[in-house]
Scaffold this motif. Structure first.
Motif, PDB file in Angstrom:
ATOM      1  N   UNK A 127       3.932  61.693 -16.055  1.00 54.13           N
ATOM      2  CA  UNK A 127       2.852  60.859 -16.550  1.00 54.13           C
ATOM      3  C   UNK A 127       3.346  59.828 -17.550  1.00 54.13           C
ATOM      4  N   UNK A 128       4.553  60.051 -18.123  1.00 54.79           N
ATOM      5  CA  UNK A 128       5.081  59.087 -19.082  1.00 54.79           C
ATOM      6  C   UNK A 128       6.569  58.893 -18.833  1.00 54.79           C
ATOM      7  N   UNK A 129       7.209  58.143 -19.726  1.00 57.25           N
ATOM      8  CA  UNK A 129       8.600  57.771 -19.490  1.00 57.25           C
ATOM      9  C   UNK A 129       9.590  58.457 -20.400  1.00 57.25           C
ATOM     10  N   UNK A 130       9.299  59.653 -20.902  1.00 59.71           N
ATOM     11  CA  UNK A 130      10.257  60.303 -21.782  1.00 59.71           C
ATOM     12  C   UNK A 130      11.428  60.873 -20.996  1.00 59.71           C
ATOM     13  N   UNK A 131      12.463  61.229 -21.715  1.00 62.27           N
ATOM     14  CA  UNK A 131      13.682  61.716 -21.082  1.00 62.27           C
ATOM     15  C   UNK A 131      14.019  63.117 -21.564  1.00 62.27           C
ATOM     16  N   UNK A 132      14.886  63.784 -20.800  1.00 65.01           N
ATOM     17  CA  UNK A 132      15.442  65.069 -21.198  1.00 65.01           C
ATOM     18  C   UNK A 132      16.937  64.860 -21.399  1.00 65.01           C
ATOM     19  N   UNK A 133      17.446  65.218 -22.575  1.00 64.66           N
ATOM     20  CA  UNK A 133      18.861  65.043 -22.901  1.00 64.66           C
ATOM     21  C   UNK A 133      19.537  66.398 -22.986  1.00 64.66           C
ATOM     22  N   UNK A 134      20.714  66.510 -22.393  1.00 60.97           N
ATOM     23  CA  UNK A 134      21.501  67.742 -22.486  1.00 60.97           C
ATOM     24  C   UNK A 134      22.974  67.379 -22.371  1.00 60.97           C
ATOM     25  N   UNK A 135      23.704  67.617 -23.459  1.00 57.46           N
ATOM     26  CA  UNK A 135      25.106  67.224 -23.520  1.00 57.46           C
ATOM     27  C   UNK A 135      25.220  65.748 -23.157  1.00 57.46           C
ATOM     28  N   UNK A 136      25.978  65.409 -22.095  1.00 57.38           N
ATOM     29  CA  UNK A 136      26.093  63.993 -21.717  1.00 57.38           C
ATOM     30  C   UNK A 136      25.178  63.641 -20.549  1.00 57.38           C
ATOM     31  N   UNK A 137      24.212  64.522 -20.246  1.00 59.50           N
ATOM     32  CA  UNK A 137      23.269  64.266 -19.157  1.00 59.50           C
ATOM     33  C   UNK A 137      21.962  63.689 -19.703  1.00 59.50           C
ATOM     34  N   UNK A 138      21.408  62.744 -18.969  1.00 57.43           N
ATOM     35  CA  UNK A 138      20.105  62.168 -19.307  1.00 57.43           C
ATOM     36  C   UNK A 138      19.222  62.168 -18.073  1.00 57.43           C
ATOM     37  N   UNK A 139      18.106  62.875 -18.151  1.00 60.04           N
ATOM     38  CA  UNK A 139      17.119  62.868 -17.061  1.00 60.04           C
ATOM     39  C   UNK A 139      15.994  61.933 -17.461  1.00 60.04           C
ATOM     40  N   UNK A 140      15.786  60.884 -16.699  1.00 63.56           N
ATOM     41  CA  UNK A 140      14.692  59.960 -16.930  1.00 63.56           C
ATOM     42  C   UNK A 140      13.532  60.408 -16.062  1.00 63.56           C
ATOM     43  N   UNK A 141      12.463  60.893 -16.691  1.00 69.76           N
ATOM     44  CA  UNK A 141      11.341  61.445 -15.942  1.00 69.76           C
ATOM     45  C   UNK A 141      10.469  60.372 -15.302  1.00 69.76           C
ATOM     46  N   UNK A 143      11.766  57.388 -13.850  1.00 66.19           N
ATOM     47  CA  UNK A 143      12.450  56.954 -12.619  1.00 66.19           C
ATOM     48  C   UNK A 143      12.954  58.146 -11.831  1.00 66.19           C
ATOM     49  N   UNK A 144      12.851  59.353 -12.423  1.00 67.07           N
ATOM     50  CA  UNK A 144      13.333  60.595 -11.804  1.00 67.07           C
ATOM     51  C   UNK A 144      14.794  60.440 -11.392  1.00 67.07           C
ATOM     52  N   UNK A 145      15.591  59.962 -12.353  1.00 65.11           N
ATOM     53  CA  UNK A 145      17.019  59.751 -12.120  1.00 65.11           C
ATOM     54  C   UNK A 145      17.830  60.528 -13.141  1.00 65.11           C
ATOM     55  N   UNK A 146      19.103  60.701 -12.859  1.00 59.66           N
ATOM     56  CA  UNK A 146      20.005  61.453 -13.730  1.00 59.66           C
ATOM     57  C   UNK A 146      21.258  60.626 -13.991  1.00 59.66           C
ATOM     58  N   UNK A 147      21.664  60.590 -15.247  1.00 57.19           N
ATOM     59  CA  UNK A 147      22.908  59.921 -15.618  1.00 57.19           C
ATOM     60  C   UNK A 147      23.812  60.900 -16.355  1.00 57.19           C
ATOM     61  N   UNK A 148      25.107  60.787 -16.066  1.00 54.51           N
ATOM     62  CA  UNK A 148      26.121  61.540 -16.799  1.00 54.51           C
ATOM     63  C   UNK A 148      26.916  60.499 -17.555  1.00 54.51           C
ATOM     64  N   UNK A 149      26.666  60.390 -18.857  1.00 53.99           N
ATOM     65  CA  UNK A 149      27.206  59.269 -19.607  1.00 53.99           C
ATOM     66  C   UNK A 149      26.525  58.003 -19.111  1.00 53.99           C
ATOM     67  N   UNK A 150      27.318  57.053 -18.657  1.00 53.23           N
ATOM     68  CA  UNK A 150      26.762  55.819 -18.098  1.00 53.23           C
ATOM     69  C   UNK A 150      26.725  55.826 -16.578  1.00 53.23           C
ATOM     70  N   UNK A 151      27.174  56.929 -15.980  1.00 51.21           N
ATOM     71  CA  UNK A 151      27.253  57.021 -14.514  1.00 51.21           C
ATOM     72  C   UNK A 151      25.951  57.560 -13.925  1.00 51.21           C
ATOM     73  N   UNK A 152      25.401  56.837 -12.958  1.00 49.94           N
ATOM     74  CA  UNK A 152      24.208  57.303 -12.259  1.00 49.94           C
ATOM     75  C   UNK A 152      24.616  58.356 -11.239  1.00 49.94           C
TER      76      UNK A 152
END
Length: 226
Positions: A127-141, A143-152
């Motif tokens: 429903x919103x654009x917050x993210x989940x952060x874990x170590x060097x992983x970023x989940x963008x809720x 766009x429903x995408x995952x990044x490891x550092x700067x790598x998609x």
């Protein structure tokens, strides 16, 4: 007014294309049909909610088409296949598929799979654009995408939901049954399928299964993230 879910069906057998298209259209879905993998690629875009791809097609197989679709599209992919062996299932999941249906299949079974995947997409839409952060992983809720550092990291729909489940409940050990209930809901799959998704997820995250940094194994119990 809510828009119709859009489904792409690709099969080189015209009879199957026509029957599935009529069945889905009768259920109120918008359907686009393709005779092979290349035509399916031409129909692929962000407006598609679900792809149904036959595995053995001329010009381009369903596996090859799925791998290309996965580079730009996130929607679930359901494979139609004449083979039910574990190696074929693993190939399908590795190509970016989320589910498979062995031919011959019943109309009821197909509709149940379609409804389940479309329901999951709707229910898990953030429903919103917050993210989940874990170590060097970023989940963008959003766009429903995952990044490891700067790598998609390109994940399948199911892989993303499994990773999201673990990260939202850090420290909790999820058994196979827990994962079924949380991700598949009323559409259970075999233990081998879950293990294949975990294996592919670890591979994409470059997570060594012998010394995992992200998804850890609780032997005899299940999987978890610290």
């Amino acid at each position: 007014m809510q828009s119709k879910a859009k489904i792409v069906i690709a099969d080189d057998e015209k009879e199957i294309r026509d029957v599935v298209s009529m069945l889905l259209t009768g259920e109120g879905y918008e359907v686009a049909a393709a005779a092979d993998g290349r035509e399916a690629l031409e129909l692929a875009d962000p407006s598609v909610d679900l792809y149904i791809l036959d595995v053995n097609m001329p010009e381009m197989t369903g596996f090859a088409a799925a791998a290309e679709i996965r580079k730009t599209c996130y929607a679930p992919i359901l494979f139609l296949t004449a083979y039910s062996g574990e190696s074929d299932k693993m190939m399908g999941f590795s190509a970016g598929g989320d589910d498979y249906l062995v031919k011959p299949f019943s109309n009821v079974e197909l509709l149940l799979r379609v409804r389940a995947h479309l329901r999951r997409v709707k229910e898990y839409a953030p429903a919103d654009g917050h993210t989940i952060l874990y170590k060097d992983l970023t989940l963008d809720l959003r766009s429903q995408s995952v990044r490891k550092g700067n790598e998609l990291i390109v994940l399948t729909y199911t892989e993303y939901q499994i990773l999201k489940l673990f990260l939202e409940h850090r420290g909790k050990i999820f058994s196979m049954e827990n994962i079924y209930q949380s991700v598949w809901e009323d559409e259970p799959v075999g233990d081998g399928s879950i293990m294949t998704h975990i294996k592919n997820l670890r591979k994409k995250l470059k997570d060594d299964s012998r010394n995992p940094q992200y998804i850890k194994t609780a032997w005899g119990k299940g999987y978890y993230v610290e």
